[in-house]
Design a protein around this motif. Sequence first.
Motif, mmCIF file in Angstrom:
data_model
loop_
_atom_site.group_PDB
_atom_site.id
_atom_site.type_symbol
_atom_site.label_atom_id
_atom_site.label_comp_id
_atom_site.label_asym_id
_atom_site.label_seq_id
_atom_site.Cartn_x
_atom_site.Cartn_y
_atom_site.Cartn_z
ATOM 1 N N LEU A 1 0.821 -1.212 0.000
ATOM 2 C CA LEU A 1 0.000 0.000 0.000
ATOM 3 C C LEU A 1 0.854 1.260 0.000
ATOM 4 N N GLY A 2 2.140 1.116 -0.297
ATOM 5 C CA GLY A 2 3.012 2.275 -0.449
ATOM 6 C C GLY A 2 3.633 2.781 0.825
ATOM 7 N N ALA A 3 3.538 2.023 1.908
ATOM 8 C CA ALA A 3 4.084 2.466 3.190
ATOM 9 C C ALA A 3 5.443 1.807 3.443
ATOM 10 N N THR A 4 6.227 2.438 4.297
ATOM 11 C CA THR A 4 7.468 1.836 4.759
ATOM 12 C C THR A 4 7.252 1.300 6.170
ATOM 13 N N VAL A 5 7.928 0.204 6.482
ATOM 14 C CA VAL A 5 7.740 -0.461 7.767
ATOM 15 C C VAL A 5 9.094 -0.644 8.430
ATOM 16 N N LYS A 6 9.157 -0.220 9.707
ATOM 17 C CA LYS A 6 10.385 -0.392 10.472
ATOM 18 C C LYS A 6 10.043 -0.998 11.822
ATOM 19 N N TRP A 7 11.019 -1.717 12.370
ATOM 20 C CA TRP A 7 10.838 -2.360 13.665
ATOM 21 C C TRP A 7 11.743 -1.697 14.692
ATOM 22 N N ASN A 8 11.161 -1.220 15.788
ATOM 23 C CA ASN A 8 11.916 -0.609 16.880
ATOM 24 C C ASN A 8 12.032 -1.643 17.992
ATOM 25 N N GLU A 9 13.205 -2.272 18.076
ATOM 26 C CA GLU A 9 13.408 -3.349 19.040
ATOM 27 C C GLU A 9 13.306 -2.840 20.471
ATOM 28 N N GLU A 10 13.862 -1.664 20.709
ATOM 29 C CA GLU A 10 13.873 -1.107 22.070
ATOM 30 C C GLU A 10 12.462 -0.940 22.601
ATOM 31 N N GLU A 11 11.580 -0.406 21.742
ATOM 32 C CA GLU A 11 10.216 -0.127 22.169
ATOM 33 C C GLU A 11 9.243 -1.230 21.782
ATOM 34 N N GLN A 12 9.756 -2.280 21.148
ATOM 35 C CA GLN A 12 8.876 -3.346 20.658
ATOM 36 C C GLN A 12 7.714 -2.748 19.860
ATOM 37 N N ALA A 13 8.080 -1.923 18.884
ATOM 38 C CA ALA A 13 7.075 -1.162 18.137
ATOM 39 C C ALA A 13 7.266 -1.316 16.640
ATOM 40 N N VAL A 14 6.155 -1.483 15.924
ATOM 41 C CA VAL A 14 6.133 -1.453 14.470
ATOM 42 C C VAL A 14 5.835 -0.020 14.050
ATOM 43 N N LEU A 15 6.723 0.572 13.252
ATOM 44 C CA LEU A 15 6.575 1.959 12.823
ATOM 45 C C LEU A 15 6.276 1.967 11.325
ATOM 46 N N ILE A 16 5.085 2.390 10.994
ATOM 47 C CA ILE A 16 4.626 2.409 9.604
ATOM 48 C C ILE A 16 4.414 3.859 9.191
ATOM 49 N N SER A 17 4.957 4.226 8.048
ATOM 50 C CA SER A 17 4.788 5.607 7.584
ATOM 51 C C SER A 17 4.486 5.621 6.095
ATOM 52 N N ARG A 18 3.660 6.564 5.724
ATOM 53 C CA ARG A 18 3.341 6.763 4.304
ATOM 54 C C ARG A 18 3.079 8.246 4.113
ATOM 55 N N ARG A 19 4.098 8.969 3.695
ATOM 56 C CA ARG A 19 4.016 10.423 3.653
ATOM 57 C C ARG A 19 3.177 10.937 2.500
ATOM 58 N N ASP A 20 2.996 10.108 1.464
ATOM 59 C CA ASP A 20 2.206 10.562 0.322
ATOM 60 C C ASP A 20 0.778 10.055 0.403
ATOM 61 N N ILE A 21 0.328 9.786 1.620
ATOM 62 C CA ILE A 21 -0.969 9.155 1.783
ATOM 63 C C ILE A 21 -2.106 9.990 1.192
ATOM 64 N N GLU A 22 -1.950 11.344 1.235
ATOM 65 C CA GLU A 22 -3.033 12.190 0.727
ATOM 66 C C GLU A 22 -3.174 12.055 -0.790
ATOM 67 N N SER A 23 -2.025 12.011 -1.491
ATOM 68 C CA SER A 23 -2.083 12.013 -2.943
ATOM 69 C C SER A 23 -2.660 10.718 -3.481
ATOM 70 N N LYS A 24 -2.646 9.631 -2.680
ATOM 71 C CA LYS A 24 -3.166 8.370 -3.156
ATOM 72 C C LYS A 24 -4.640 8.195 -2.844
ATOM 73 N N LYS A 25 -5.242 9.173 -2.137
ATOM 74 C CA LYS A 25 -6.627 9.015 -1.738
ATOM 75 C C LYS A 25 -7.592 9.186 -2.892
ATOM 76 N N SER A 26 -7.484 10.322 -3.593
ATOM 77 C CA SER A 26 -8.452 10.629 -4.624
ATOM 78 C C SER A 26 -7.967 11.820 -5.406
ATOM 79 N N THR A 27 -8.462 11.944 -6.606
ATOM 80 C CA THR A 27 -8.130 13.130 -7.391
ATOM 81 C C THR A 27 -9.115 14.243 -7.105
#
Length: 820
Positions: free
Chosen positions: A135-161
């Motif tokens: 879905l165009g997002a990047t996924v990173k794993w933060n071992e220290e915080e046991q956290a999945v970090l998902i980001s998609r900065r262009d999320i607005e442009s993929k919504k609709s024209t």
Amino acid sequence: MRGLFGFIVLGLAFFINLLIPTHAYAQSEKIRIFINGQEIHPDVQPVKLNDRVMVPARFIAEPLNAKVEWDEAKNAVVVSEGDLERALNYSPAPNEGAGSGIRININGQEILPDVQPVMLNDRVMVPARFIAEPLGATVKWNEEEQAVLISRRDIESKKSTSQTAKPFKPTDIFVFDQPDWNNLEVALKTHASVVGSAHQAIQGRQESFLQESEYLSKITSIAHKAGLKYVAHLTSDTSDPSFTNQTEVAALNIDGKIIYNSMPTETPRIWKSIHYPAWKSHVIKQAKKAVDSGVDILAIDTWTLGYDILFNRGPDGKLLNGDFSEKSLEGFRNYLKNKLPQERIKSFGIYDLDTFDYGKFIRDNYLEQFKFGDRWKVPLLIEFGDFQLSSSKKFWQDIINEVRTYARGQGKEILFTVNVPSSDNRYNNGLITGLPIQDSVDAFMSEYMFGYPPERKTLPVYKLFRSLGKPTSLQPNAVQSDLASRPDMAELSKIYIAEAYSSGGFTYVPYANLLNSSEGWKLYSADLSELYSYFDFIDKNKAFYNDLVSTAKTALLYSYPSVRRDLLSSASFFGMADLILDAHFQYDVLFAGDNQLIEDQLALDDLSRFDTVIMPKVRNMTDRQLDLVLAFVEQGGTVVAFGETGSRDEADRPQNRPQLNGLLVEGSHKYGLGQFVHIKDDLGAKYLESREAVIRQKVAGILNDLGQQGPKINASNNVAVIEYLSSEGSQVMHLINYDYDLNAQKFNPQSNLGFDVPLNRKLLGREVGVYYSSPDWEDVKELSYTIRNNIASFQVPELDAYGVIFIGEKGKPEDIGKER
């Protein structure tokens, strides 16, 4: 998936180990999920399976604006960013490597993850990366915080024209100004992303709470051409010339007289009652006009609700004795029928509820007490206030739902914000009246009485709203604050900017503000030129604000049932928040609803994210909340409770709770694997009033004894530090200097601040750099440091108003703070 995965898997609980060996699930602390910096809370907790984090599919896909369906015939999760019906007609790929189990189809393509999806508690669990990345997002794993970090900065442009309102981001900047936009250049220099008028009522164009459609279309068009979103304020008390039945929907005081808004306008404005359908219909009509005019955001002003005009004072200081209009009293009769048993109603001498007039009941029996005494003691007044709150919640929810549906029918997505007005942290009625509609709005844009440092801080408000998942912009109170008239308005605003962005909020640029001065009502403006460096700093250093995870292991509990029933509990919360910050400890906020106006979603997993939970005078608790707190302690957590604790329930009924026997004695008590510490004194409220160092030292001693970890700082209590971890494992520390001389109108710089910072494990064994950046100078400073026992020690040479420390992989100083 809101019922899409609600089909029954026969014998799932019993046979789940036939699907997956139980030993395959990795045992670990709770796994957290963040999408674009916002934590999400799935109803089935993520688990590790063969070194993959498995999550419920819906809770990843929907925040990324994808639709999710379950295709039972094909045993498949179907995810689509476009036409879901077409996606359901996909042809499965040859079964190569996917096994005969659950399939994943995203945008018509079958995905073959390296770990097979499974069913768990009626939810399809899938590897997070294999849903998010397609879905165009990047996924990173933060071992220290046991956290999945998902980001998609262009999320607005993929919504609709089509024209779509952009979601708020941690680096948005708001500018409210006069609506003619003669100063659009100023807005652009501040890197503003949201603009609007905060003072429509006094602009002289009309008395409407929204500008005429033609004019509104003009200014929204100007904003859109400049790449800005436009916000219009929507309120329910203002006179509108297009609404002809002004008196027929008026709120009435206890004497049956029309209530007028005491704001100084040329024509007195009638305060409308939220109980009249005709008025609700008119507000909806006006909101739809705003949608047609191109508005992106509608800001709801709640300083108009029946509860407000019952328990608050107007801008002139007079008690607002309402709402006793015909429709309000009719609704209250129905409310009592559904809420109170007949015997209790009869105990007040009320034998015919169908003809009961609560206004007459007060006038005949309790008028003096209602007007001049302790009105809370008037019979049924608490119930009357509860009725007003529940009615106002429904009033705004109905409006929001209808207007959203109307906008979506035109291919638009309107954002809604709500004003949670506050004039005093001690008695924060605005939180009581504004929070109930939090689930229906996208953000808070709160009118706030800014006090002056160091006695008042806005950080606790931002942290509270962040705990609700709502981005926030605090606006200087347009009526009661004298901030606007101060010649150092811009200089003081440096603190408010620092507080906002260091805690995930937004800046309201104080360009224009209304003030009642000795010369009458005036619109003051600030010279923003000296703040341009601050806006540049935020715009150019987004890595200091986006995709960050708090390091706090201490949580401060905000109890809505306590604050709603006991206003002093608000003082306890805000005082304790300031105290913890002044003592240089990190904290986040946990929110507990009352299950009456706000659903109580507090869960044991929420508490278990922290080592310590602090309860500042949590007098009112549901039975479930008490059970959660004790379960948290029993499993090894620590609770520190101050003042009266758990003595009443959410409806303010006294409770005898044997579970607390022995725990509410001064001192520390073992309970299961954890400990329960009780301090009889309400130290939060005392600290808010006195700022005594001895109180701060006592609480700091308790937290130190509990082994709270974090950066150690050799600095005065007027320096605040807020620490985060980035997705790469870097450490970001925001510094705020509250040592401001109101007479000299300048900051007292802090010099040679010493820091001992435990390094994130991800940085161990790597070449590390320590950098210091501030909007008060141009260059990034690389600091010398030493490392001993994995603790980095260094000094910050000087802090004026605001600065940021970055600890991470060594690089070029000019690249620090830039997003990669």
